[in-house]
Scaffold this motif. Structure first.
Motif, mmCIF file in Angstrom:
data_model
loop_
_atom_site.group_PDB
_atom_site.id
_atom_site.type_symbol
_atom_site.label_atom_id
_atom_site.label_comp_id
_atom_site.label_asym_id
_atom_site.label_seq_id
_atom_site.Cartn_x
_atom_site.Cartn_y
_atom_site.Cartn_z
ATOM 1 N N LYS A 82 0.825 -1.211 0.000
ATOM 2 C CA LYS A 82 0.000 0.000 0.000
ATOM 3 C C LYS A 82 0.860 1.263 0.000
ATOM 4 O O LYS A 82 0.602 2.211 -0.744
ATOM 5 N N GLN A 83 1.901 1.264 0.828
ATOM 6 C CA GLN A 83 2.776 2.431 0.919
ATOM 7 C C GLN A 83 3.515 2.680 -0.387
ATOM 8 O O GLN A 83 3.628 3.818 -0.864
ATOM 9 N N ALA A 84 4.017 1.590 -0.997
ATOM 10 C CA ALA A 84 4.754 1.718 -2.263
ATOM 11 C C ALA A 84 3.849 2.236 -3.373
ATOM 12 O O ALA A 84 4.269 3.055 -4.202
ATOM 13 N N ILE A 85 2.594 1.781 -3.390
ATOM 14 C CA ILE A 85 1.648 2.259 -4.404
ATOM 15 C C ILE A 85 1.349 3.740 -4.192
ATOM 16 O O ILE A 85 1.342 4.533 -5.138
ATOM 17 N N ASN A 86 1.121 4.132 -2.946
ATOM 18 C CA ASN A 86 0.851 5.545 -2.662
ATOM 19 C C ASN A 86 2.027 6.434 -3.056
ATOM 20 O O ASN A 86 1.838 7.571 -3.486
ATOM 21 N N ASN A 87 3.236 5.899 -2.931
ATOM 22 C CA ASN A 87 4.433 6.675 -3.286
ATOM 23 C C ASN A 87 4.504 6.969 -4.779
ATOM 24 O O ASN A 87 5.234 7.869 -5.203
ATOM 25 N N LEU A 88 3.766 6.205 -5.589
ATOM 26 C CA LEU A 88 3.767 6.448 -7.033
ATOM 27 C C LEU A 88 3.210 7.822 -7.372
ATOM 28 O O LEU A 88 3.515 8.382 -8.429
ATOM 29 N N MET A 89 2.396 8.375 -6.479
ATOM 30 C CA MET A 89 1.837 9.710 -6.726
ATOM 31 C C MET A 89 2.939 10.765 -6.773
ATOM 32 O O MET A 89 2.776 11.825 -7.367
ATOM 33 N N LEU A 90 4.077 10.475 -6.147
ATOM 34 C CA LEU A 90 5.212 11.402 -6.188
ATOM 35 C C LEU A 90 5.752 11.548 -7.604
ATOM 36 O O LEU A 90 6.439 12.523 -7.921
ATOM 37 N N TYR A 91 5.463 10.559 -8.467
ATOM 38 C CA TYR A 91 5.921 10.571 -9.848
ATOM 39 C C TYR A 91 4.799 10.965 -10.807
ATOM 40 O O TYR A 91 4.874 10.692 -12.008
ATOM 41 N N ASP A 92 3.748 11.582 -10.247
ATOM 42 C CA ASP A 92 2.603 12.063 -11.046
ATOM 43 C C ASP A 92 1.894 10.938 -11.786
ATOM 44 O O ASP A 92 1.374 11.128 -12.887
ATOM 45 N N ILE A 93 1.880 9.749 -11.191
ATOM 46 C CA ILE A 93 1.149 8.622 -11.779
ATOM 47 C C ILE A 93 -0.270 8.613 -11.227
ATOM 48 O O ILE A 93 -0.473 8.599 -10.003
ATOM 49 N N ASP A 94 -1.240 8.648 -12.112
ATOM 50 C CA ASP A 94 -2.650 8.659 -11.717
ATOM 51 C C ASP A 94 -3.045 7.282 -11.190
ATOM 52 O O ASP A 94 -3.007 6.297 -11.916
ATOM 53 N N LEU A 95 -3.425 7.211 -9.935
ATOM 54 C CA LEU A 95 -3.802 5.939 -9.312
ATOM 55 C C LEU A 95 -5.306 5.697 -9.341
ATOM 56 O O LEU A 95 -5.760 4.626 -8.925
ATOM 57 N N GLY A 96 -6.078 6.675 -9.826
ATOM 58 C CA GLY A 96 -7.531 6.491 -9.885
ATOM 59 C C GLY A 96 -8.123 6.335 -8.502
ATOM 60 O O GLY A 96 -7.755 7.050 -7.560
ATOM 61 N N ARG A 97 -9.004 5.372 -8.357
ATOM 62 C CA ARG A 97 -9.660 5.158 -7.060
ATOM 63 C C ARG A 97 -8.696 4.644 -6.005
ATOM 64 O O ARG A 97 -8.862 4.891 -4.818
ATOM 65 N N ASN A 98 -7.709 3.876 -6.432
ATOM 66 C CA ASN A 98 -6.699 3.338 -5.516
ATOM 67 C C ASN A 98 -7.337 2.646 -4.306
ATOM 68 O O ASN A 98 -6.924 2.839 -3.158
ATOM 69 N N GLN A 99 -8.339 1.830 -4.584
ATOM 70 C CA GLN A 99 -8.997 1.056 -3.524
ATOM 71 C C GLN A 99 -8.409 -0.349 -3.474
ATOM 72 O O GLN A 99 -8.240 -0.999 -4.504
ATOM 73 N N ILE A 100 -8.086 -0.821 -2.272
ATOM 74 C CA ILE A 100 -7.456 -2.131 -2.103
ATOM 75 C C ILE A 100 -8.302 -3.003 -1.182
ATOM 76 O O ILE A 100 -8.678 -2.589 -0.084
ATOM 77 N N THR A 101 -8.624 -4.196 -1.679
ATOM 78 C CA THR A 101 -9.396 -5.143 -0.869
ATOM 79 C C THR A 101 -8.648 -6.476 -0.785
ATOM 80 O O THR A 101 -7.844 -6.804 -1.648
ATOM 81 N N LEU A 102 -8.941 -7.232 0.252
ATOM 82 C CA LEU A 102 -8.248 -8.492 0.517
ATOM 83 C C LEU A 102 -9.271 -9.594 0.721
ATOM 84 O O LEU A 102 -10.268 -9.406 1.424
ATOM 85 N N SER A 103 -9.057 -10.754 0.071
ATOM 86 C CA SER A 103 -9.948 -11.894 0.263
ATOM 87 C C SER A 103 -9.153 -13.184 0.155
ATOM 88 O O SER A 103 -8.052 -13.210 -0.393
ATOM 89 N N GLU A 104 -9.708 -14.296 0.671
ATOM 90 C CA GLU A 104 -8.991 -15.571 0.702
ATOM 91 C C GLU A 104 -9.422 -16.464 -0.458
ATOM 92 O O GLU A 104 -10.605 -16.523 -0.810
#
Length: 314
Positions: A82-104
Motif C-alpha cells: 500500500k505504501q509503495a503504491i501511494n508513493n507512485l503519486m510522487l511521480y505524477d502517476i494517476d492511481l484512480g480510485r486506488n482502492q485495495i481489498t483483501l480476500s482468501e
C-alpha cells in the motif's frame, strides 16, 4: 496452501508500476481486469469469441489482482505494498480510485483463473502470441509464432504498449541487427526482435524475476543463443553498440536514459519507446529532440503512445 487475493482498483497508467511493486513483494501470478476489455473486439485468430463476464470488471479503470501466501508476514507485506503504491503519486502517476481489498482463495482457484484471459492473439501483420498451453497452428506461411509462459505475469504480450512496440519492430528492424531491449519483462519484445531477424538481442531488466522470465521464454522459443538476458539498471555501464533500441517502460523512466540510448545507438539507428500515456507524449518527444533524435513516427492505440526516433547519420 491458502492464498490471499489482493485486489487493487486503479488506472491503466498505473498497471506496470503497480505490477512491479507486487512482484517485488512476492506476488505469485497477477490478473488484470480492464473495463476497456468489455468494449474491445475479442475475436481471436480462430474466430472464437472471448466470453467475458461484465460482473467481474470495474465500471471504470482496472482491477489488478495479486495472490500472496497467507502467513504470519501477510499483514506487513500488504502495508508495504500500500505504501509503495501511494508513493507512485510522487511521480505524477494517476492511481484512480486506488482502492485495495483483501480476500482468501484456494490454490487451485488462482492457479487456473487467470488462464481464461489469455488466448492466442495476432498483434501485428506477421506476429501471433500464444500461451504455451494452447495448441496453435499458424494460419499464414509467413506467420511468426511467439510462445509465452507469463509465469509471474510480467506481460502476456497483448497490452497496447506491447502491441505498439512489436508493430514498430516489425517495421523498422532489419535482418542481422543488434538490438537492446531495456526493461525486458517477460522477454516478448526480445523474442519478437530475434524472430524478425536480429542477430543478437541484449535484454536488460532491473528485476531478477523479469530476467529469469526472459530466459525461460527465450528457451521456449529456441532463442537462447540469440538473446542475452542480464540484470541491469537501464543502460548503466552497457557498452554494446546497437542498430535498434526498444523500451516499453514508463515515460518518466524513458527520459532518464535518452542520453545513454543515443550513445549506444549507431548512426542511422532507431530508438523505439512505448509505455507512454497521452499526457506524457510531449515530454518524451521534447527530450528526444533535445538529444538530437529525429521523430519518425508517433503511433497511438487506445490511451497509449509509442514514439519511433532516428539517430541521424552524421
Amino acid at each position: 496452501m491458502k492464498w490471499s487475493e489482493l485486489c487493487i482498483h486503479t488506472t491503466n497508467e498505473a498497471i506496470e508500476p503497480i505490477s512491479n511493486i507486487l512482484h517485488e513483494n512476492g506476488a505469485s501470478g497477477l490478473v488484470i481486469e480492464d473495463a476497456l476489455d468489455l468494449e474491445r473486439e475479442h475475436t481471436s485468430i480462430y474466430g472464437e469469441i472471448y466470453e467475458l463476464n461484465p460482473e467481474e470488471y470495474p465500471e471504470e479503470g482496472v482491477y489488478i489482482k495479486a495472490y500472496l501466501p497467507i502467513n504470519s508476514f501477510l499483514g506487513e507485506t500488504v502495508e508495504e505494498i500500500k505504501q509503495a503504491i501511494n508513493n507512485l503519486m510522487l511521480y505524477d502517476i494517476d492511481l484512480g480510485r486506488n482502492q485495495i481489498t483483501l480476500s482468501e482463495v484456494h490454490e487451485e482457484e488462482w492457479a487456473t483463473a487467470w488462464k481464461k484471459y489469455y488466448k492466442p492473439v495476432k498483434i501485428s501483420k506477421r506476429i501471433t502470441i500464444t500461451p504455451t498451453w494452447e495448441d496453435y497452428q499458424p494460419v499464414d506461411t509467413d506467420e511468426i509464432i511467439i510462445e509465452l509462459d507469463p509465469g509471474m505475469a510480467f506481460g502476456t504480450g497483448t497490452h497496447p504498449t506491447t502491441v505498439l512496440s512489436i508493430q514498430a519492430l516489425e517495421q523498422f528492424l532489419h535482418k542481422n541487427d543488434t538490438v537492446i531491449d531495456v526493461g525486458s519483462g517477460s522477454g516478448v519484445l526480445s523474442i519478437a526482435a530475434a524472430l524478425l531477424g536480429a542477430t543478437r538481442v541484449y535484454a536488460y531488466d532491473l528485476d531478477d524475476v523479469a530476467v529469469k522470465s526472459t530466459v525461460l521464454n527465450a528457451k521456449l522459443n529456441q532463442l537462447e543463443e540469440k538473446i542475452i538476458a542480464k540484470q541491469n539498471n537501464l543502460l548503466d555501464h552497457v557498452k554494446v553498440e546497437a542498430d535498434l533500441i526498444v523500451s516499453n517502460i514508463l515515460a518518466e523512466v524513458i527520459v532518464r536514459f535518452i542520453e545513454e540510448a543515443w550513445e549506444r545507438l549507431k548512426f542511422g539507428g532507431y530508438f523505439i519507446t512505448s509505455g507512454i500515456t497521452q499526457s506524457k507524449k510531449q515530454l518524451v518527444k521534447e527530450h528526444l529532440e533535445q538529444q538530437g533524435f529525429e521523430i519518425i513516427q508517433v503511433n497511438e492505440l487506445e490511451d497509449w503512445v509509442s514514439i519511433v526516433a532516428l539517430k541521424p547519420n552524421q
